[in-house]
Write an enzyme that holds these catalytic residues in place. Sequence first.
Site, short mmCIF file in Angstrom:
data_model
loop_
_atom_site.label_atom_id
_atom_site.label_comp_id
_atom_site.label_asym_id
_atom_site.label_seq_id
_atom_site.Cartn_x
_atom_site.Cartn_y
_atom_site.Cartn_z
N ASP A 67 -1.87 -8.36 4.64
CA ASP A 67 -1.41 -7.17 3.68
C ASP A 67 -1.34 -7.62 2.02
O ASP A 67 -1.71 -6.70 1.17
CB ASP A 67 -0.16 -6.63 3.90
CG ASP A 67 0.12 -5.68 5.02
OD1 ASP A 67 -0.93 -5.50 5.72
OD2 ASP A 67 1.02 -5.03 5.42
N CYS A 111 2.00 -11.59 11.64
CA CYS A 111 2.08 -10.81 10.41
C CYS A 111 1.99 -9.23 10.71
O CYS A 111 1.66 -8.71 11.71
CB CYS A 111 0.83 -11.08 9.42
SG CYS A 111 0.97 -12.63 8.60
N ASP A 112 2.63 -8.41 9.76
CA ASP A 112 2.88 -6.98 9.73
C ASP A 112 2.57 -6.22 10.81
O ASP A 112 3.43 -5.92 11.80
CB ASP A 112 2.32 -6.52 8.59
CG ASP A 112 2.96 -7.09 7.25
OD1 ASP A 112 3.05 -8.36 7.19
OD2 ASP A 112 3.42 -6.54 5.98
N LYS A 113 1.38 -5.68 10.98
CA LYS A 113 0.96 -4.59 11.68
C LYS A 113 0.89 -5.32 13.28
O LYS A 113 0.81 -4.66 14.23
CB LYS A 113 -0.22 -3.76 11.33
CG LYS A 113 0.05 -2.44 10.75
CD LYS A 113 1.41 -2.47 9.79
CE LYS A 113 0.87 -2.90 8.07
NZ LYS A 113 1.80 -3.91 7.68
N CYS A 162 4.77 -14.86 5.02
CA CYS A 162 5.29 -14.97 3.75
C CYS A 162 6.82 -15.12 3.54
O CYS A 162 7.48 -14.36 4.40
CB CYS A 162 4.77 -13.87 2.71
SG CYS A 162 3.10 -13.80 2.44
N GLU A 171 0.78 0.67 1.64
CA GLU A 171 2.06 -0.30 1.00
C GLU A 171 1.79 -0.42 -0.68
O GLU A 171 0.55 -0.58 -0.86
CB GLU A 171 2.09 -1.48 1.51
CG GLU A 171 2.76 -1.71 2.80
CD GLU A 171 3.05 -3.13 3.21
OE1 GLU A 171 3.93 -3.34 4.26
OE2 GLU A 171 2.68 -3.94 2.52
N SER A 175 6.03 -2.32 0.39
CA SER A 175 5.92 -3.57 0.86
C SER A 175 7.50 -3.81 1.32
O SER A 175 8.22 -3.67 0.56
CB SER A 175 5.26 -4.70 0.17
OG SER A 175 5.77 -5.76 0.50
#
Length: 550
Positions: free
Chosen positions: A78, A119-121, A191, A440, A466
């Site tokens: 992202d 990570c994210d998704k 992160c 985002e 985000s």
Amino acid sequence: MKSEAIKKGIERAPHRSLLHALGVTDTEMEKPFIGIVNSFTEVVPGHIHLNDISRSVKSGVREAGGVPFEFNTIAVCDGLAMNHKGMKYSLPSRELIADSVEIMTQAHAFDALVFITNCDKVVPGMLMAAVRLNIPAIFISGGPMLAGDYKGKKVDLSSVFEGVGKVIKGQMTETELECLVGAACPGCGSCAGMFTANTMNCLTEALGMALPGNGTIPAVDDRRYGLAEAAGRQVMKLLAENIKPKDILNKKSVENAFAVDMALGGSTNSVLHIVAVAHEAGVDFPLTMINDISEKTPCLCRIRPAGEYHIEDLDRAGGIAAVMKELKGKLNVDAKTVSGKTIAKIIAESNVMDSDVIRTTENAYSQKGGIAILFGNLAPEGAVVKRSAVADEMMIHSGPARVFNNEDEATSAIMAGKINKGEVLVIRYEGPKGGPGMREMLTPTSILSGMGMEKEIALITDGRFSGATRGAAIGHVAPEAAVRGPIAAIADGDIIKIDIMNNRLDVELSDKEISERLAQLGEYEHKIKSGYLKRYADSVTSASRGAVFS
């Protein structure tokens, strides 16, 4: 065993021949086949080391009597996709990840799965696949990145985004910004703050789908590899006992996940993703239930961007198990987990090691949770805000709208100094259908924060923010502008009223005025005419339903 479909009987002789070509021995033909779902990629810092994690997982599987077969999914960074067309593909990647895991697992008849994520998704996409397939499964993340150091202060990627605003404001030189660039991300891992990736990895523990430590042990810590090997061994126990994701992931575990989310002050994206996972598991979980949980769950942590602590500090303080222990009677402690222990047992074995990082209920930052769902004539289906990252003076705010029809217009206005104190920035046509892809928007929020305006300006959008966002940033406004939700009717100067304390988001327009303005707009015409985003826009539902496919 499910894998017998590709290895047993005379009619499977061709299949065995192909398996021998992979190096599978006659002895291994008698053992369970375990799919190792690895999201390794060389373009995402959170995933660059996942092949090492995979080796540890496979070692654990072999030790416990299984035969591991690794395959990969995609993963979008992202940070790298932010603030350009690439971000339109981030949320849509979640559905592709779930679908690709389903395809690989069904086509190759695996008996169980280990999901290697970060990570994210990727995390929610894999969780959706796990409950959809409903064969024994366990999750192991790559772990969080350590914070960087700049002039003796801990920094992270969000610090760099905010640094852009400081340069614009004249509070930092471009040379200083480049020094910060070199310090903020010191190595592999997701992160370092309580951004979306780390929020989801922490909540995977709370859901019961990962071993304790999954969300917080740093990527570079030796314990991460021990945990990965343990996950490989544990999936074999889950298989032997026929414990499946739907035995673990249910309404009780979803309630636990949101309670922990409230205590952590996690990313607003967690609402989108956990609702989608619940939908996949057949659990009805309307947004109103999230407010019910938030009302009774204190916010115990202030991890970046809400505070100055990082995930490594949360790990040192005892991790998610310690957070759950401090929540005491607010969890379904009889809920099962992939560890073979109930939440009650995990809590009993944990302790809070730093009460500054994980506060007591009595000394909570707030007696209400870190996330709130807002309703009103501007968001009939709901909107989401990270309450724990909003300044006290912005919890109730009223101001004139400044309307932008995409993120790029808003960012240009901010960087040009054309935003006035007290205004409410409206960024629309960035929803699941309208974007498409529900971008985002860390760039506008972080620039405002870097300029010191997060206590003066509010933002609302039918897109997303985000997990690194702080300030009065309200996202997921539903219905979105593209389906002619009320946000499409707003004009410059309309007074928008935000009352986070009472879960309200309204515009000072009558229902008649809103209806008349929407009628004048006509039907929305999609700009994307082909490709995956066109198919995504045609299939995706409202953010209030988790932006799942219809």
